[in-house]
Design a protein around this motif. Sequence first.
Motif, PDB file in Angstrom:
ATOM      1  N   LYS A 285      41.695 156.207  30.978  1.00  0.00           N
ATOM      2  CA  LYS A 285      43.015 155.975  31.567  1.00  0.00           C
ATOM      3  C   LYS A 285      43.365 154.487  31.594  1.00  0.00           C
ATOM      4  CE  LYS A 285      45.718 157.460  35.558  1.00  0.00           C
ATOM      5  NZ  LYS A 285      45.706 158.245  36.793  1.00  0.00           N
ATOM      6  N   ALA A 286      42.363 153.646  31.866  1.00  0.00           N
ATOM      7  CA  ALA A 286      42.590 152.198  31.938  1.00  0.00           C
ATOM      8  C   ALA A 286      42.657 151.560  30.545  1.00  0.00           C
ATOM      9  CB  ALA A 286      41.493 151.534  32.755  1.00  0.00           C
ATOM     10  N   GLY A 287      42.158 152.268  29.547  1.00  0.00           N
ATOM     11  CA  GLY A 287      42.185 151.745  28.188  1.00  0.00           C
ATOM     12  C   GLY A 287      41.246 150.566  27.971  1.00  0.00           C
ATOM     13  N   VAL A 288      40.123 150.569  28.683  1.00  0.00           N
ATOM     14  CA  VAL A 288      39.160 149.473  28.532  1.00  0.00           C
ATOM     15  C   VAL A 288      37.979 149.929  27.673  1.00  0.00           C
ATOM     16  CG1 VAL A 288      39.777 148.383  30.728  1.00  0.00           C
ATOM     17  CG2 VAL A 288      37.931 150.046  30.666  1.00  0.00           C
ATOM     18  N   GLN A 289      37.320 148.959  27.087  1.00  0.00           N
ATOM     19  CA  GLN A 289      36.106 149.228  26.321  1.00  0.00           C
ATOM     20  C   GLN A 289      34.930 149.120  27.271  1.00  0.00           C
ATOM     21  OE1 GLN A 289      36.168 150.563  23.512  1.00  0.00           O
ATOM     22  NE2 GLN A 289      36.611 149.158  21.847  1.00  0.00           N
ATOM     23  N   ALA A 290      34.157 150.190  27.404  1.00  0.00           N
ATOM     24  CA  ALA A 290      33.023 150.156  28.317  1.00  0.00           C
ATOM     25  C   ALA A 290      31.977 151.176  27.891  1.00  0.00           C
ATOM     26  CB  ALA A 290      33.473 150.462  29.737  1.00  0.00           C
ATOM     27  N   ASP A 291      30.735 150.818  28.125  1.00  0.00           N
ATOM     28  CA  ASP A 291      29.630 151.762  27.972  1.00  0.00           C
ATOM     29  C   ASP A 291      29.334 152.308  29.358  1.00  0.00           C
ATOM     30  OD1 ASP A 291      29.201 151.304  25.216  1.00  0.00           O
ATOM     31  OD2 ASP A 291      28.040 149.511  25.673  1.00  0.00           O
ATOM     32  N   VAL A 292      29.421 153.637  29.503  1.00  0.00           N
ATOM     33  CA  VAL A 292      29.154 154.276  30.790  1.00  0.00           C
ATOM     34  C   VAL A 292      27.823 155.010  30.668  1.00  0.00           C
ATOM     35  CG1 VAL A 292      29.988 155.895  32.530  1.00  0.00           C
ATOM     36  CG2 VAL A 292      31.626 154.579  31.172  1.00  0.00           C
ATOM     37  N   VAL A 293      26.865 154.631  31.511  1.00  0.00           N
ATOM     38  CA  VAL A 293      25.540 155.241  31.450  1.00  0.00           C
ATOM     39  C   VAL A 293      25.092 155.704  32.835  1.00  0.00           C
ATOM     40  CG1 VAL A 293      24.799 153.927  29.437  1.00  0.00           C
ATOM     41  CG2 VAL A 293      24.376 153.025  31.692  1.00  0.00           C
ATOM     42  N   LYS A 294      24.261 156.750  32.839  1.00  0.00           N
ATOM     43  CA  LYS A 294      23.661 157.246  34.075  1.00  0.00           C
ATOM     44  C   LYS A 294      22.280 156.615  34.212  1.00  0.00           C
ATOM     45  CE  LYS A 294      25.730 161.848  34.001  1.00  0.00           C
ATOM     46  NZ  LYS A 294      25.440 163.288  33.931  1.00  0.00           N
ATOM     47  N   VAL A 295      21.959 156.196  35.418  1.00  0.00           N
ATOM     48  CA  VAL A 295      20.629 155.673  35.730  1.00  0.00           C
ATOM     49  C   VAL A 295      20.058 156.565  36.824  1.00  0.00           C
ATOM     50  CG1 VAL A 295      19.311 153.711  36.589  1.00  0.00           C
ATOM     51  CG2 VAL A 295      21.315 153.317  35.134  1.00  0.00           C
ATOM     52  N   ASP A 296      19.008 157.326  36.483  1.00  0.00           N
ATOM     53  CA  ASP A 296      18.429 158.231  37.473  1.00  0.00           C
ATOM     54  C   ASP A 296      16.970 157.918  37.784  1.00  0.00           C
ATOM     55  OD1 ASP A 296      17.253 159.115  35.143  1.00  0.00           O
ATOM     56  OD2 ASP A 296      18.147 161.116  35.206  1.00  0.00           O
ATOM     57  N   ASP A 297      16.469 156.808  37.258  1.00  0.00           N
ATOM     58  CA  ASP A 297      15.098 156.387  37.527  1.00  0.00           C
ATOM     59  C   ASP A 297      15.026 155.794  38.935  1.00  0.00           C
ATOM     60  OD1 ASP A 297      12.365 155.705  36.994  1.00  0.00           O
ATOM     61  OD2 ASP A 297      13.028 153.641  36.662  1.00  0.00           O
ATOM     62  N   LEU A 298      14.311 156.485  39.820  1.00  0.00           N
ATOM     63  CA  LEU A 298      14.261 156.097  41.227  1.00  0.00           C
ATOM     64  C   LEU A 298      13.746 154.675  41.427  1.00  0.00           C
ATOM     65  CD1 LEU A 298      14.823 157.008  44.078  1.00  0.00           C
ATOM     66  CD2 LEU A 298      12.525 157.972  44.165  1.00  0.00           C
ATOM     67  N   SER A 299      12.746 154.262  40.652  1.00  0.00           N
ATOM     68  CA  SER A 299      12.206 152.909  40.822  1.00  0.00           C
ATOM     69  C   SER A 299      13.237 151.845  40.448  1.00  0.00           C
ATOM     70  CB  SER A 299      10.918 152.725  40.010  1.00  0.00           C
ATOM     71  OG  SER A 299      11.152 152.901  38.637  1.00  0.00           O
ATOM     72  N   GLU A 300      14.057 152.128  39.429  1.00  0.00           N
ATOM     73  CA  GLU A 300      15.116 151.182  39.071  1.00  0.00           C
ATOM     74  C   GLU A 300      16.203 151.130  40.140  1.00  0.00           C
ATOM     75  OE1 GLU A 300      18.277 150.017  35.543  1.00  0.00           O
ATOM     76  OE2 GLU A 300      16.708 151.489  35.118  1.00  0.00           O
ATOM     77  N   ILE A 301      16.562 152.290  40.675  1.00  0.00           N
ATOM     78  CA  ILE A 301      17.583 152.354  41.719  1.00  0.00           C
ATOM     79  C   ILE A 301      17.131 151.564  42.946  1.00  0.00           C
ATOM     80  CG2 ILE A 301      18.783 153.903  43.314  1.00  0.00           C
ATOM     81  CD1 ILE A 301      18.686 156.037  41.028  1.00  0.00           C
ATOM     82  N   VAL A 302      15.902 151.803  43.385  1.00  0.00           N
ATOM     83  CA  VAL A 302      15.354 151.099  44.538  1.00  0.00           C
ATOM     84  C   VAL A 302      15.206 149.605  44.236  1.00  0.00           C
ATOM     85  CG1 VAL A 302      13.316 150.864  46.017  1.00  0.00           C
ATOM     86  CG2 VAL A 302      14.194 153.133  45.456  1.00  0.00           C
ATOM     87  N   GLY A 303      14.792 149.293  43.024  1.00  0.00           N
ATOM     88  CA  GLY A 303      14.620 147.903  42.616  1.00  0.00           C
ATOM     89  C   GLY A 303      15.904 147.092  42.656  1.00  0.00           C
ATOM     90  N   ARG A 304      17.027 147.772  42.539  1.00  0.00           N
ATOM     91  CA  ARG A 304      18.324 147.081  42.617  1.00  0.00           C
ATOM     92  C   ARG A 304      18.839 146.977  44.041  1.00  0.00           C
ATOM     93  NH1 ARG A 304      22.223 148.463  37.629  1.00  0.00           N
ATOM     94  NH2 ARG A 304      20.653 148.755  36.025  1.00  0.00           N
ATOM     95  N   GLY A 305      18.090 147.527  44.972  1.00  0.00           N
ATOM     96  CA  GLY A 305      18.493 147.426  46.372  1.00  0.00           C
ATOM     97  C   GLY A 305      19.539 148.438  46.793  1.00  0.00           C
ATOM     98  N   VAL A 306      19.706 149.494  46.012  1.00  0.00           N
ATOM     99  CA  VAL A 306      20.691 150.527  46.354  1.00  0.00           C
ATOM    100  C   VAL A 306      20.162 151.354  47.515  1.00  0.00           C
ATOM    101  CG1 VAL A 306      21.859 152.609  45.528  1.00  0.00           C
ATOM    102  CG2 VAL A 306      21.636 150.625  44.023  1.00  0.00           C
ATOM    103  N   LEU A 307      20.944 151.429  48.583  1.00  0.00           N
ATOM    104  CA  LEU A 307      20.533 152.184  49.762  1.00  0.00           C
ATOM    105  C   LEU A 307      21.109 153.591  49.784  1.00  0.00           C
ATOM    106  CD1 LEU A 307      20.895 149.369  52.439  1.00  0.00           C
ATOM    107  CD2 LEU A 307      18.831 150.102  51.230  1.00  0.00           C
ATOM    108  N   MET A 308      22.305 153.750  49.188  1.00  0.00           N
ATOM    109  CA  MET A 308      22.959 155.061  49.166  1.00  0.00           C
ATOM    110  C   MET A 308      23.471 155.348  47.768  1.00  0.00           C
ATOM    111  SD  MET A 308      25.118 154.963  52.746  1.00  0.00           S
ATOM    112  CE  MET A 308      25.762 156.589  52.499  1.00  0.00           C
TER     113      MET A 308
END
Length: 78
Positions: free
Chosen positions: A26-49
């Motif tokens: 809709k925005a007409g932007v160029q972007a790579d959209v990826v899912k990250v489901d590796d728990l250690s990476e999520i925690v490593g980034r400081g994501v709380l929720m």
Amino acid sequence: MKIEILGSGCAKCSRLYDNTVEAVKKAGVQADVVKVDDLSEIVGRGVLMTPSLFIDEEERVSGRVPTVNEIVGILGGA
């Protein structure tokens, strides 16, 4: 632009991914959209929720699913 959806693969995470893909179109932007489901990476980034929306390594939304239009607005300011 690199957009990442961090989460365990739950329904909210899937909905955020779908909303983000639609918002990119809709925005007409160029972007790579990826899912990250590796728990250690999520925690490593400081994501709380999850799900969490990262744009170019910066957390923009956490713990909820923004609407397509809200994501479009975020992309406009990214």
